[in-house]
Design an enzyme around this catalytic site. Structure first.
Site, PDB file in Angstrom:
ATOM      1  N   CYS A 116      91.278 134.056 105.206  1.00  0.00           N
ATOM      2  CA  CYS A 116      90.644 133.040 106.064  1.00  0.00           C
ATOM      3  C   CYS A 116      89.154 133.288 106.265  1.00  0.00           C
ATOM      4  CB  CYS A 116      91.330 132.989 107.417  1.00  0.00           C
ATOM      5  SG  CYS A 116      93.062 132.574 107.252  1.00  0.00           S
ATOM      6  N   HIS A 279      86.776 128.331 111.502  1.00  0.00           N
ATOM      7  CA  HIS A 279      87.855 128.301 110.512  1.00  0.00           C
ATOM      8  C   HIS A 279      89.021 127.549 111.142  1.00  0.00           C
ATOM      9  CE1 HIS A 279      91.219 129.301 108.119  1.00  0.00           C
ATOM     10  NE2 HIS A 279      91.713 130.170 108.989  1.00  0.00           N
ATOM     11  N   ASN A 309      95.704 124.231 107.732  1.00  0.00           N
ATOM     12  CA  ASN A 309      94.854 125.405 107.511  1.00  0.00           C
ATOM     13  C   ASN A 309      94.685 125.587 106.004  1.00  0.00           C
ATOM     14  OD1 ASN A 309      93.861 128.004 107.159  1.00  0.00           O
ATOM     15  ND2 ASN A 309      95.158 128.930 108.741  1.00  0.00           N
TER      16      ASN A 309
HETATM   17  O1  UT7 Z   1      94.331 131.335 109.481  1.00  0.00           O
HETATM   18  C1  UT7 Z   1      94.564 132.502 110.233  1.00  0.00           C
HETATM   19  C2  UT7 Z   1      95.962 132.800 110.295  1.00  0.00           C
HETATM   20  N1  UT7 Z   1      96.800 132.052 111.126  1.00  0.00           N
HETATM   21  C3  UT7 Z   1      96.628 131.815 112.450  1.00  0.00           C
HETATM   22  O2  UT7 Z   1      95.593 131.962 113.024  1.00  0.00           O
HETATM   23  C4  UT7 Z   1      97.843 131.378 113.197  1.00  0.00           C
HETATM   24  C5  UT7 Z   1      97.929 131.969 114.571  1.00  0.00           C
HETATM   25  N2  UT7 Z   1      99.194 131.738 115.207  1.00  0.00           N
HETATM   26  C6  UT7 Z   1      99.643 130.512 115.550  1.00  0.00           C
HETATM   27  O3  UT7 Z   1      98.955 129.536 115.304  1.00  0.00           O
HETATM   28  C7  UT7 Z   1     100.961 130.385 116.251  1.00  0.00           C
HETATM   29  O4  UT7 Z   1     101.477 131.652 116.508  1.00  0.00           O
HETATM   30  C8  UT7 Z   1     102.016 129.556 115.464  1.00  0.00           C
HETATM   31  C9  UT7 Z   1     101.605 128.092 115.476  1.00  0.00           C
HETATM   32  C10 UT7 Z   1     102.137 130.059 114.049  1.00  0.00           C
HETATM   33  C11 UT7 Z   1     103.382 129.665 116.099  1.00  0.00           C
HETATM   34  O5  UT7 Z   1     103.323 129.270 117.446  1.00  0.00           O
HETATM   35  P1  UT7 Z   1     103.937 130.203 118.586  1.00  0.00           P
HETATM   36  O6  UT7 Z   1     103.754 129.481 119.844  1.00  0.00           O
HETATM   37  O7  UT7 Z   1     103.301 131.562 118.474  1.00  0.00           O
HETATM   38  O8  UT7 Z   1     105.451 130.236 118.185  1.00  0.00           O
HETATM   39  P2  UT7 Z   1     106.405 131.482 117.894  1.00  0.00           P
HETATM   40  O9  UT7 Z   1     106.151 132.030 116.542  1.00  0.00           O
HETATM   41  O10 UT7 Z   1     106.382 132.416 119.068  1.00  0.00           O
HETATM   42  O11 UT7 Z   1     107.809 130.763 117.881  1.00  0.00           O
HETATM   43  C12 UT7 Z   1     108.335 130.099 119.042  1.00  0.00           C
HETATM   44  C13 UT7 Z   1     109.616 129.410 118.649  1.00  0.00           C
HETATM   45  C14 UT7 Z   1     110.586 130.329 117.898  1.00  0.00           C
HETATM   46  O12 UT7 Z   1     111.902 129.968 118.265  1.00  0.00           O
HETATM   47  P3  UT7 Z   1     112.708 130.816 119.388  1.00  0.00           P
HETATM   48  O13 UT7 Z   1     112.766 132.214 118.825  1.00  0.00           O
HETATM   49  O14 UT7 Z   1     111.876 130.716 120.630  1.00  0.00           O
HETATM   50  O15 UT7 Z   1     114.002 130.119 119.433  1.00  0.00           O
HETATM   51  C15 UT7 Z   1     110.357 129.949 116.454  1.00  0.00           C
HETATM   52  O16 UT7 Z   1     111.501 130.196 115.651  1.00  0.00           O
HETATM   53  O17 UT7 Z   1     109.331 128.324 117.763  1.00  0.00           O
HETATM   54  C16 UT7 Z   1     110.115 128.467 116.572  1.00  0.00           C
HETATM   55  N3  UT7 Z   1     109.356 127.928 115.447  1.00  0.00           N
HETATM   56  C17 UT7 Z   1     109.413 126.628 115.116  1.00  0.00           C
HETATM   57  N4  UT7 Z   1     110.086 125.583 115.624  1.00  0.00           N
HETATM   58  C18 UT7 Z   1     109.896 124.388 115.052  1.00  0.00           C
HETATM   59  C19 UT7 Z   1     108.516 128.563 114.612  1.00  0.00           C
HETATM   60  N5  UT7 Z   1     108.011 127.702 113.719  1.00  0.00           N
HETATM   61  C20 UT7 Z   1     108.550 126.499 114.011  1.00  0.00           C
HETATM   62  C21 UT7 Z   1     108.411 125.223 113.451  1.00  0.00           C
HETATM   63  N6  UT7 Z   1     109.099 124.195 113.996  1.00  0.00           N
HETATM   64  N7  UT7 Z   1     107.603 124.978 112.403  1.00  0.00           N
END
Ligand code: UT7
Length: 353
Positions: A116, A279, A309
């Site tokens: 990134c 970014h 992204n």
């Molecule tokens: O480019 C640089 C690299 N990337 C970043 O900067 C990304 C930084 N991180 C993020 O943007 C966020 O962490 C995400 C958008 C990737 C994820 O959001 P989050 O609020 O951190 O979600 P999480 O990973 O803690 O997951 C929460 C819940 C989980 O379910 P349970 O365990 O609470 O039942 C996941 O399994 O959301 C679930 N989940 C989804 N649900 C629906 C994860 N991905 C998805 C999805 N659709 N696509």
């Protein structure tokens, strides 16, 4: 002193639009979840078997070269940043040189693997080459064809919904006005969490970084190893893995830090920023950083809603769109900043010529 400037900029995104609703059909996700957590509405996917990271980079480069007022034969160095190269090796730099039809110049081609923050790292190298008078027209490209390497099952949904394809390019040239151009680039990294955002296999790690022998690596003293085992594929190690929360938490800390470091070095203040191009990792990250910097909406450009992204391509695509929309004018202080896998992060400040 010679300063380097961005003399021409262009971008290319493939035609095919993939909405969150399209992804709902292949994995358990919802448009509401993706929009709420990331701001993404849709992304672009390149045309399989026709487009690659290199071909998209070439389309963006052609526009940047024309806008820089040079011909492609004038390019004297290529820097290509991507995490989704056409081949494991050679890198996309030489492939781009060939795609542009300028192999006869035999200029150097360098590949950057800083994900990134790849574009900011690449720009900083171009800046040094131009400032020192080594080269006059450095082509810097960030391009990604993520769609070829994502897990389109529910297992990979936290990563797959985020990423999209596209390319951006700039030509870095000597500035005419010594008070304008790239003022500074600040680069940082910390490898402690290297595997928390990574695409681990195939690779030469051979189990060294905690991937167990159960992944099928030969463990005897014979020569040779193996890049890829069936078990790695079954366990999804051949797809990008991300600890989203750790990445998010670290990003919102490092973005402001590295921006303030650049401003302080130049004796500038956050209120001096005319255009901030973060970014495009997550709209929530960008909004958090915008708030910390106290910038109004017209001073920040985001397009993650349309493209997701695009990693190394995200800053040059956004910069190109902002410039095309007339949002960047001569004399403006433009701030770029990125954070991503490695972890690596960086910022660049420039006075637009
Ligand atoms: O480019 C640089 C690299 N990337 C970043 O900067 C990304 C930084 N991180 C993020 O943007 C966020 O962490 C995400 C958008 C990737 C994820 O959001 P989050 O609020 O951190 O979600 P999480 O990973 O803690 O997951 C929460 C819940 C989980 O379910 P349970 O365990 O609470 O039942 C996941 O399994 O959301 C679930 N989940 C989804 N649900 C629906 C994860 N991905 C998805 C999805 N659709 N696509």
């Amino acid at each position: 002193m010679i300063r380097a400037k961005i003399g021409g900029i262009g971008h290319y995104v493939p035609e095919r639009v993939v909405t969150n609703f399209d992804l709902e059909k292949v994995m358990e996700t919802t448009d509401a979840w993706v929009q709420e957590r990331t701001g993404i509405v849709e992304r672009r996917y390149g045309k399989k078997h026709e487009e690659t990271t290199t071909t998209m980079g070439a389309r963006a480069s052609e526009i940047a070269i024309a806008r820089a007022g040079i011909s492609k034969e004038d390019v004297d160095f290529i820097i290509f940043a991507t995490l989704s190269p056409d081949y494991y090796f050679p890198g996309c730099g030489v492939l781009l040189q060939r795609e542009l039809g300028i192999t006869h110049n035999e200029m150097g081609c360098l590949d950057i693997r800083n994900q990134c923050s790849g574009f900011v790292y690449a720009l900083s190298i171009a800046d040094q080459f131009v400032k020192t008078g080594t080269y006059k027209n450095v082509l810097v490209v960030g391009a990604e064809m993520h769609s070829m390497g994502l897990d389109y099952t529910t297992r990979g949904r936290n990563v797959t919904v985020i990423f999209g394809d596209g390319a951006g390019a700039v030509v870095v040239q000597p500035a005419n006005d010594p008070s304008k151009g790239i003022l500074t680039c600040k680069l940082h990294a910390n490898g402690t969490h290297a595997e928390e955002l990574a695409f681990i296999s195939p690779g030469a790690h051979g189990g060294y970084h905690g991937q167990e022998d159960s992944y099928g690596f030969p463990d005897d003293e014979s020569f040779g190893g193996i890049f890829l085992t069936q078990k790695m594929m079954d366990d999804a190690l051949t797809f990008p893995q991300m600890n989203g929360q750790l990445v998010f938490k670290t990003a919102v800390q490092k973005f402001p830090e590295v921006i303030m470091e650049a401003l302080a070095e130049q004796g500038l203040d956050k209120k001096d920023i005319d255009m901030f191009i973060p970014h495009q990792a997550n709209l929530r990250i960008s909004q958090f950083v915008q708030k910390l910097l106290g910038l109004s909406d017209d001073k920040v450009y985001n397009n993650i809603q349309k493209y997701g992204n695009t990693t190394a391509a995200s800053i040059p695509i956004a910069l190109s769109e902002a410039w095309e929309a007339g949002k960047i004018k001569s004399g403006d202080l433009v701030c770029l900043a990125a954070f991503g896998a490695g972890f690596t992060w960086g910022s660049a400040l420039m006075r637009w010529e």
